[in-house]
Design a protein around this motif. Structure first.
Motif, PDB file in Angstrom:
ATOM      1  N   GLY A  22       0.788  -1.176   0.106  1.00 23.59           N
ATOM      2  CA  GLY A  22       0.141  -0.068  -0.036  1.00 23.59           C
ATOM      3  C   GLY A  22       1.031   1.173  -0.016  1.00 23.59           C
ATOM      4  N   GLU A  23       0.539   1.972   0.971  1.00 22.86           N
ATOM      5  CA  GLU A  23       1.231   3.507   0.898  1.00 22.86           C
ATOM      6  C   GLU A  23       2.472   3.169   1.794  1.00 22.86           C
ATOM      7  OE1 GLU A  23      -1.505   6.825   2.175  1.00 22.86           O
ATOM      8  OE2 GLU A  23      -2.875   5.787   1.376  1.00 22.86           O
ATOM      9  N   ASN A  24       2.533   2.277   2.644  1.00 26.69           N
ATOM     10  CA  ASN A  24       4.026   2.046   3.318  1.00 26.69           C
ATOM     11  C   ASN A  24       4.193   3.236   4.422  1.00 26.69           C
ATOM     12  OD1 ASN A  24       5.718   0.297   4.103  1.00 26.69           O
ATOM     13  ND2 ASN A  24       7.224   0.848   2.361  1.00 26.69           N
ATOM     14  N   ILE A  25       2.962   3.684   4.929  1.00 26.57           N
ATOM     15  CA  ILE A  25       3.263   4.374   5.992  1.00 26.57           C
ATOM     16  C   ILE A  25       2.707   4.101   7.385  1.00 26.57           C
ATOM     17  CG2 ILE A  25       2.862   6.463   4.472  1.00 26.57           C
ATOM     18  CD1 ILE A  25      -0.173   6.538   5.418  1.00 26.57           C
ATOM     19  N   ASN A  26       3.303   4.927   8.378  1.00 25.24           N
ATOM     20  CA  ASN A  26       3.041   3.997   9.929  1.00 25.24           C
ATOM     21  C   ASN A  26       1.458   4.561  10.195  1.00 25.24           C
ATOM     22  OD1 ASN A  26       4.050   7.271  10.246  1.00 25.24           O
ATOM     23  ND2 ASN A  26       3.055   6.881  12.096  1.00 25.24           N
ATOM     24  N   PRO A  27       0.584   3.623  10.810  1.00 23.91           N
ATOM     25  CA  PRO A  27      -0.479   3.965  11.381  1.00 23.91           C
ATOM     26  C   PRO A  27      -0.606   5.096  12.312  1.00 23.91           C
ATOM     27  CG  PRO A  27       0.043   1.905  12.054  1.00 23.91           C
ATOM     28  CD  PRO A  27       1.274   2.485  11.350  1.00 23.91           C
TER      29      PRO A  27
END
Length: 155
Positions: A22-27
């Protein structure tokens, strides 16, 4: 014990947005019941099911504590020093910041531990900081901790 909540429930699947698929960002991480003795927080995210060793996806420390409730924002920049003076170190991809779940084998469920430690000091760490260096630096200062486990499998 510190309570942690995020975009997924404990032992539930991590949304694709927060993975390499996906976006590969932290939640976004909501941290509650932080003890008054705490000055800063440490977060470590790792995968205990990686083939050769526990694989580190994120380390962040010196998150300032001003209340018993903190929100770590979604999608932090992948840089060393953040706007609130928290710091991020190297993950096992050899990069700064969060890099999400990305199991090499498809259809194999991995467990991702998001561990939060409340510590009673600010850590003076600079350079290429890894999980091992970070853990040695804070281990004697922990006043409380909590965790949430997320699952992920690539299809």
């Amino acid at each position: 014990m510190i309570k942690i909540s995020t975009e997924f429930d404990n032992n539930d699947f991590i949304p694709k947005k927060y993975t390499c698929d996906g976006e590969n960002i932290n939640p976004k991480i909501i941290i509650q019941d932080i003890p008054k003795k705490a000055k800063t927080l440490v977060i470590i995210c790792d995968d205990s099911d990686a083939p050769f060793k526990t694989f580190v996806h994120w380390i962040i420390w010196n998150i300032p504590v001003k209340d018993s409730y903190i929100i770590v924002k979604e999608g932090l920049p992948k840089i060393n020093v953040l706007p609130n003076n928290a710091k991020q170190g190297l993950n096992d991809f050899g990069k700064l910041g969060y890099y999400g779940p990305c199991p090499s084998k498809h259809n194999e469920i991995h467990h991702y531990f998001f561990k939060v430690y409340a510590i009673n000091t600010k850590l003076e760490l600079d350079g290429k900081i890894t999980k091992n260096i970070l853990e040695k630096a804070f281990k004697n200062f922990v006043v409380d901790e909590g965790k949430i486990v997320g699952l992920y499998k690539r299809t």
